[in-house]
Design a protein around this motif. Sequence first.
Motif, PDB file in Angstrom:
ATOM      1  N   ILE A   1       0.838  -1.203   0.000  1.00 34.61           N
ATOM      2  CA  ILE A   1       0.000   0.000   0.000  1.00 34.61           C
ATOM      3  C   ILE A   1       0.874   1.255   0.000  1.00 34.61           C
ATOM      4  N   ASP A   2       1.929   1.239   0.813  1.00 33.85           N
ATOM      5  CA  ASP A   2       2.848   2.386   0.851  1.00 33.85           C
ATOM      6  C   ASP A   2       3.452   2.647  -0.526  1.00 33.85           C
TER       7      ASP A   2
ATOM      8  N   HIS B   1       9.569  12.849  12.170  1.00 35.35           N
ATOM      9  CA  HIS B   1       9.371  11.409  12.006  1.00 35.35           C
ATOM     10  C   HIS B   1       8.753  10.794  13.254  1.00 35.35           C
ATOM     11  N   GLN B   2       9.230  11.201  14.435  1.00 31.36           N
ATOM     12  CA  GLN B   2       8.699  10.663  15.681  1.00 31.36           C
ATOM     13  C   GLN B   2       7.254  11.108  15.918  1.00 31.36           C
ATOM     14  N   THR B   3       6.862  12.224  15.317  1.00 27.09           N
ATOM     15  CA  THR B   3       5.491  12.719  15.440  1.00 27.09           C
ATOM     16  C   THR B   3       4.591  12.148  14.354  1.00 27.09           C
ATOM     17  N   LYS B   4       5.143  11.267  13.514  1.00 29.77           N
ATOM     18  CA  LYS B   4       4.399  10.568  12.455  1.00 29.77           C
ATOM     19  C   LYS B   4       3.752  11.557  11.477  1.00 29.77           C
TER      20      LYS B   4
ATOM     21  N   ASP C   1       3.111  10.393   5.575  1.00 28.61           N
ATOM     22  CA  ASP C   1       2.371   9.193   5.141  1.00 28.61           C
ATOM     23  C   ASP C   1       1.648   8.507   6.299  1.00 28.61           C
ATOM     24  N   GLY C   2       1.031   9.316   7.162  1.00 29.89           N
ATOM     25  CA  GLY C   2       0.280   8.753   8.266  1.00 29.89           C
ATOM     26  C   GLY C   2       1.135   7.971   9.241  1.00 29.89           C
ATOM     27  N   GLY C   3       2.426   8.314   9.320  1.00 32.12           N
ATOM     28  CA  GLY C   3       3.330   7.623  10.227  1.00 32.12           C
ATOM     29  C   GLY C   3       3.928   6.357   9.649  1.00 32.12           C
ATOM     30  N   GLN C   4       3.633   6.063   8.371  1.00 28.55           N
ATOM     31  CA  GLN C   4       4.104   4.820   7.761  1.00 28.55           C
ATOM     32  C   GLN C   4       5.481   4.957   7.106  1.00 28.55           C
ATOM     33  N   ALA C   5       5.922   6.197   6.853  1.00 34.67           N
ATOM     34  CA  ALA C   5       7.227   6.393   6.202  1.00 34.67           C
ATOM     35  C   ALA C   5       8.359   6.029   7.158  1.00 34.67           C
ATOM     36  N   ASP C   6       9.369   5.314   6.650  1.00 40.41           N
ATOM     37  CA  ASP C   6      10.484   4.976   7.527  1.00 40.41           C
ATOM     38  C   ASP C   6      11.488   6.131   7.558  1.00 40.41           C
TER      39      ASP C   6
END
Length: 281
Positions: free
Chosen positions: A10-11, A217-220, A223-228
Amino acid sequence: MNRQVFRKRIDQLWKNLTMSIDQINRSDLDIISRVEKILMETDEAITSLKALLRQYKFQDWSDEIQFFKITKPQFVALYIYYSKVLSIEASKPYANEATLKSYFENERSGLLYFYNEQREFISYYRRKATFLDKKYFVRFKFDFKLKLSPELYSYDQEFCTSHDHLVAQIIANDLLDEYLVHRIDLKDSIEKPISAVGKLEWTAPKVALIELLFALHQTKCFDGGQADLAEVFRWAENSMNINLGNYHKTLSEIRLRKSDQTKFLSLLQKNLSQFLDDLDI
């Protein structure tokens, strides 16, 4: 297909769609032609998303809720948004500035009907409430005591819940409101190719940008917190043409600061607060 593979696919689907949209908006096509191409790309992506779902069995309610509350609405919102932009631009009168402003203002006023009609659910969604999620975002759980969409009878129950489409509409209408504000000011908004905007150069210290990216990144925020994390840093480096080097090592150095570990974030907060205070003077 397990959960990890499902979400990874999905990502990738989302990344491919947004890249295609970006490329189309960079083209020299007129606004209507661009939006038509974007709609075709988005329709294909939603069809692929539906096909992926057929191959996957949700592992629990939270898994299903995440898909129908967060994942699917992102895709559908783009389709709704660009459909409305197409309708607005295709029906736009060839008129003077005052008439055009009035036209876009009327279109924006039309959004108020949706916000008023769905204000109870919009409040629930914007407050990030969860106590009704099992009724709103789990399939085959329609509660007819709740306010439901009149088109619900024709929905594909394998691919829809009672309220995921409303989330998509909220996201789309928020985007459309921003678009119409620009058009009321007679700014080009979507009509201006992204390629016409010059790249910005990061001129603060690299360590400051690294501190900011870790915080985002830590706050997501992506991409809804899905991105690495690596993906976030690659995006920043490509966008600003900067090499951030070994950012993990830099993070270790940030941790060793004896006072105010997040001094750049503190500086941002201080400067913004000062700016807001100055506005009241």
